[in-house]
Design a protein around this motif. Structure first.
Motif, short mmCIF file in Angstrom:
data_model
loop_
_atom_site.label_atom_id
_atom_site.label_comp_id
_atom_site.label_asym_id
_atom_site.label_seq_id
_atom_site.Cartn_x
_atom_site.Cartn_y
_atom_site.Cartn_z
N PHE A 337 0.81 -1.22 0.00
CA PHE A 337 0.00 0.00 0.00
C PHE A 337 0.85 1.28 0.00
N ALA A 338 1.98 1.26 0.73
CA ALA A 338 2.80 2.47 0.83
C ALA A 338 3.25 2.97 -0.55
N PRO A 339 3.87 2.12 -1.39
CA PRO A 339 4.26 2.63 -2.72
C PRO A 339 3.07 3.00 -3.60
N LEU A 340 1.92 2.35 -3.36
CA LEU A 340 0.74 2.69 -4.16
C LEU A 340 0.20 4.06 -3.79
N ILE A 341 0.25 4.36 -2.50
CA ILE A 341 -0.23 5.68 -2.05
C ILE A 341 0.66 6.78 -2.64
N ILE A 342 1.97 6.51 -2.68
CA ILE A 342 2.90 7.48 -3.28
C ILE A 342 2.49 7.75 -4.73
N ALA A 343 2.17 6.67 -5.43
CA ALA A 343 1.82 6.80 -6.86
C ALA A 343 0.54 7.61 -7.05
N MET A 344 -0.31 7.62 -6.04
CA MET A 344 -1.59 8.34 -6.17
C MET A 344 -1.50 9.80 -5.75
N LEU A 345 -0.38 10.18 -5.14
CA LEU A 345 -0.25 11.56 -4.67
C LEU A 345 -0.23 12.53 -5.86
N PRO A 346 -0.88 13.70 -5.70
CA PRO A 346 -0.85 14.66 -6.81
C PRO A 346 0.56 15.17 -7.04
N GLY A 347 0.90 15.35 -8.28
CA GLY A 347 2.23 15.87 -8.61
C GLY A 347 3.26 14.79 -8.85
N ILE A 348 2.92 13.54 -8.50
CA ILE A 348 3.88 12.45 -8.74
C ILE A 348 3.62 11.91 -10.15
N ASN A 349 4.57 12.14 -11.01
CA ASN A 349 4.43 11.67 -12.40
C ASN A 349 5.58 10.75 -12.74
N LEU A 350 5.35 9.95 -13.75
CA LEU A 350 6.37 8.97 -14.12
C LEU A 350 7.57 9.66 -14.79
N ASP A 351 8.72 9.49 -14.14
CA ASP A 351 9.97 9.93 -14.77
C ASP A 351 11.02 8.87 -14.44
N TRP A 352 12.25 9.08 -14.86
CA TRP A 352 13.26 8.04 -14.66
C TRP A 352 13.55 7.80 -13.19
N PRO A 358 10.28 0.24 -7.14
CA PRO A 358 9.39 -0.89 -7.43
C PRO A 358 7.96 -0.63 -6.95
N ILE A 359 7.02 -1.22 -7.62
CA ILE A 359 5.57 -1.12 -7.38
C ILE A 359 5.04 0.28 -7.71
N THR A 360 5.68 1.33 -7.13
CA THR A 360 5.25 2.68 -7.47
C THR A 360 5.40 2.89 -8.98
N ASN A 361 6.52 2.38 -9.53
CA ASN A 361 6.75 2.57 -10.97
C ASN A 361 5.67 1.87 -11.81
N VAL A 362 5.25 0.70 -11.37
CA VAL A 362 4.21 -0.02 -12.13
C VAL A 362 2.88 0.73 -12.05
N ALA A 363 2.54 1.22 -10.85
CA ALA A 363 1.29 1.96 -10.69
C ALA A 363 1.30 3.21 -11.57
N LEU A 364 2.44 3.92 -11.58
CA LEU A 364 2.54 5.12 -12.41
C LEU A 364 2.50 4.77 -13.90
N ALA A 365 3.13 3.65 -14.24
CA ALA A 365 3.14 3.22 -15.65
C ALA A 365 1.73 2.91 -16.13
N ILE A 366 0.95 2.23 -15.28
CA ILE A 366 -0.44 1.90 -15.65
C ILE A 366 -1.24 3.19 -15.91
N LYS A 367 -1.00 4.18 -15.03
CA LYS A 367 -1.68 5.47 -15.19
C LYS A 367 -1.31 6.11 -16.53
N GLU A 368 -0.02 6.10 -16.84
CA GLU A 368 0.45 6.71 -18.09
C GLU A 368 -0.11 5.97 -19.31
N ILE A 369 -0.13 4.65 -19.22
CA ILE A 369 -0.62 3.85 -20.36
C ILE A 369 -2.08 4.17 -20.63
#
Lengths: 409, 271
Positions: A337-352, A358-369
């Motif tokens: 849940f912790a990395p997922l919450i990070i991914a849902m925070l406003p202003g957090i966008n997928l960058d390098w 891990p996990i946060t990157n997948v959640a952000l990638a799904i959002k971008e896709i």
């Protein structure tokens, strides 16, 4: 050999009543029924409160005060009549009495108007009215409903005054609100829906994948140990890698099915409760996002599911018993849940930088896709890196299955 | 032929309370380790039945688990026809039929499904499986419950299926750990008759037991294990002759109490 182990594990799981309850009954019937009931009662309660007739007392109001008429004309409001006392003024002047009236439930609110209101109105001085009500119950709608009425009165009074000053209706709008901000959203429907749905899909599906992996992992790891079946398996001519892969595939299957079951459940119940609406919503989502992108988003889940499955299998085989395994599994959900919450925070966008988490990157990638505007390179990197991590976890599980200190604890 | 050459096995003692509890009493505790087996050697010839005897906790199950390749010794070798078991685990396992007191089977599968699963794991072909299953069903009297769920079985039924599981792949060596424990007289007789039949077929059997009547009935030779060491290996007659008793129980107790070192293989093999 892997297929033999896989099919046997699946057969056993299907025949287990607990599996049927946790994997089919819970997501398909019990959870929706539970959430449906809660939502239904919550909606009913709010609806009831909105429709409830509020008993009121207006203190210090003169006959020509428009609020008196407005309250009297409005359905849902009823003036308090004090039958025990013949002197209205006795109530009118004591704040303590008003509070007692509200507390005792005789009235829902007392609107206190300053005695100087008429003078204030005539001399263009802002008047402060006080609304006495009990806000301890957060469901109360008193403030919302009375505030709406006072706003209407404010508009009317402003309008009347400006008309007296020979201001036309068109000028009134410009005078009261010199600037009106008009929203022009350049976001495409896909971007907007993708952002909302992308965050939600990760937040719902990833924990479900983990939950779907935990029960079978405990059963086919620690459960085997506890039932004494593991020893028979360990002396069979099967390599630890074959053993791990057979069991791992079972966990992957149940994990994926568990997440899919939740999606099917949502669609099913949506269809049952709002047939045409649900069909339209689903066709809108698929039409806007596209099957290709939805498929790609689900593909991003694959390495995560592999990782979860290998992790829970390793933990499970380490545990001495079913109970011990369940204790070890409990903190895992926090790690997800912790990395997922990070991914849902406003202003957090997928960058390098975020692609390395891990996990946060997948959640952000799904959002971008799902937004439809993504960099293939970064998405490919995330999938491959997560897959490599999963492979290491699988190798670790195979190594774990060879260790006597783990198997014969 | 099965040769066990000076195998030793130790486990770390992680529980401090356990260390303190046994350290003064048990010579097998060395520092933070428990030496469950210490230079154990014996052998079993083709067609021979070897009984592993000893008190509870002597190390019999650890020896049998090492023979089955479930445990790897810290030192020493287990040789099957000259082939090191722990260097050729997968190949050796195909030829071993192992049954331990704690071996369980899958409760949500039927008896037949359990046996079919293990037959597949051991690479038994479908035709061979059918043939062996028919033979075992008749020999062990499993026809009435073979297609019922394992969870519905009595202890005797479970043990019969467990034995069938151990031999479904027609192993060349049989290793049984207390195969009749918890069984009634009738079920025990079925198991013992089955073992006799295997012996007659020339299959070497190594098994542990606390029932001395079984030892006298089945064993060609015995190996007495005491505190992780092999104290005697030989025939019952040799044992009785060595100890001067004509009752097996007294002979075993005598070996265990006198700590008589009478293992010829252990003496022959260089350290």
């Amino acid at each position: 050999m892997i297929k033999t182990i896989y099919l046997k594990e699946l057969t056993e799981l299907v025949r287990d009543k607990k599996t049927l309850i946790f994997m089919i009954m819970l997501p398909l019937f019990i959870f929706p029924a539970l959430f449906g009931s809660i939502t239904f009662f919550a909606a009913k309660t709010v609806q009831k409160e909105q429709a409830r007739v509020l008993t009121y007392w207006v203190a210090n109001a003169t006959e020509k005060n428009a609020i008196v008429d407005l309250l009297a004309q409005e359905s849902g409001f009823k003036a308090y009549v004090d039958e025990s006392s013949d002197s209205e003024s006795a109530v009118d002047h004591k704040t303590d009495d008003w509070e007692k009236m509200v507390r005792s439930g005789k009235v829902d609110f007392v609107l206190e108007i300053p005695k100087t209101f008429d003078d204030e109105l005539a001399t263009n001085v802002q008047s402060q009215w006080q609304l006495h009500f009990n806000n301890a119950e957060l469901t109360t709608s008193v403030w919302h409903r009375v505030n709406g009425l006072v706003n209407r009165l404010n508009k009317q009074l402003t309008h009347d005054k400006l008309i007296l000053l020979d201001v036309s209706d068109a000028e009134i709008a410009g005078l009261v609100h010199p600037i009106q901000l008009v929203k022009v959203d350049i976001a495409k429907a896909k971007e907007s829906l993708g952002t909302k749905l992308g965050g939600m899909i990760s937040y719902i599906l990833l924990p479900l994948c983990l939950m779907g992996a935990i029960y079978p992992a405990v059963d086919i790891g620690a459960g085997e140990k506890e039932r004494g079946t593991l020893e028979s398996l360990l002396i069979a001519p099967v390599s630890s890698m074959q053993l791990v892969l057979g069991k791992l595939l079972t966990i992957v299957t149940t994990s994926f099915l568990s997440a899919m079951m939740a999606v099917i459940s949502l669609a099913l119940w949506g269809f049952i409760f709002a047939q045409a609406l649900a069909v339209k919503a689903i066709s809108d989502i698929i039409g806007t996002l596209g099957l290709m992108d939805l498929g790609l988003a689900l593909l991003m889940l694959v390495p995560v599911i592999l990782f979860f499955s290998a992790l829970v299998l390793s933990i499970s085989i380490y545990a001495r018993s079913f109970k011990e395994a369940q204790n070890y599994m409990a903190p895992l959900s926090f790690l997800v849940f912790a990395p997922l919450i990070i991914a849902m925070l406003p202003g957090i966008n997928l960058d390098w930088q975020w692609a390395m988490v891990p996990i946060t990157n997948v959640a952000l990638a799904i959002k971008e896709i799902l937004k439809g505007d993504f960099d293939w390179l970064i998405i490919g990197f995330i999938w491959c890196s997560q897959f490599i991590i999963s492979l290491f976890m699988i190798l670790f599980a195979a190594f774990w299955f060879k260790r006597e200190a783990v198997l014969f604890r | 032929m099965i040769e066990v050459k000076q195998i030793s096995k130790r486990f770390p003692l992680k529980d401090a309370k356990l260390v303190n509890k046994v350290a003064n009493d048990d010579p097998r505790v060395k520092g933070r380790f428990f030496n469950v087996l210490n230079n154990v050697s014996f052998h079993c010839q083709q067609g021979e039945v070897l009984g592993l005897l000893g008190a509870n906790g002597a190390g019999k199950t650890s020896i049998l688990r090492t023979l089955s390749t479930a445990l790897t010794p810290n030192s020493g070798h287990v040789l099957y026809e000259g082939l090191d078991a722990h260097e050729n685990k997968l190949a050796i396992r195909k030829n071993i039929g192992f049954l331990s007191g704690t071996t369980g089977l899958y409760e949500r599968l039927t008896g037949r499904e359990n046996l079919a699963y293990f037959a597949k794991l051991y690479g038994v072909k479908d035709n061979d499986f059918k043939r062996v299953l028919d033979e075992l069903t008749e020999q062990l009297g499993m026809a009435s419950f073979l297609d019922r769920r394992f969870s519905d079985f009595s202890t005797g039924m479970k043990q019969k299926i467990a034995i069938a599981r151990a031999v479904i792949h027609e192993p060349k060596v049989i290793i049984f750990d207390e195969p009749t424990t918890g069984l009634d007289i009738a079920a025990s007789e079925v198991v013992l008759s089955f073992m006799t039949r295997l012996k007659e077929q020339g299959t070497p059997i190594i098994f542990s037991t606390h029932h001395l009547a079984e030892v006298e009935r089945l064993c060609d030779r015995v190996c007495i294990i005491h505190q992780g060491e092999a104290k005697f290996e030989g025939s019952i007659d040799e044992l009785n002759h060595l100890t001067g008793h004509d009752i097996l129980q007294k002979s075993i107790l005598s070996v265990m109490s006198n700590n008589v070192m009478t293992n010829p293989i252990a003496q022959d093999v260089p350290a």
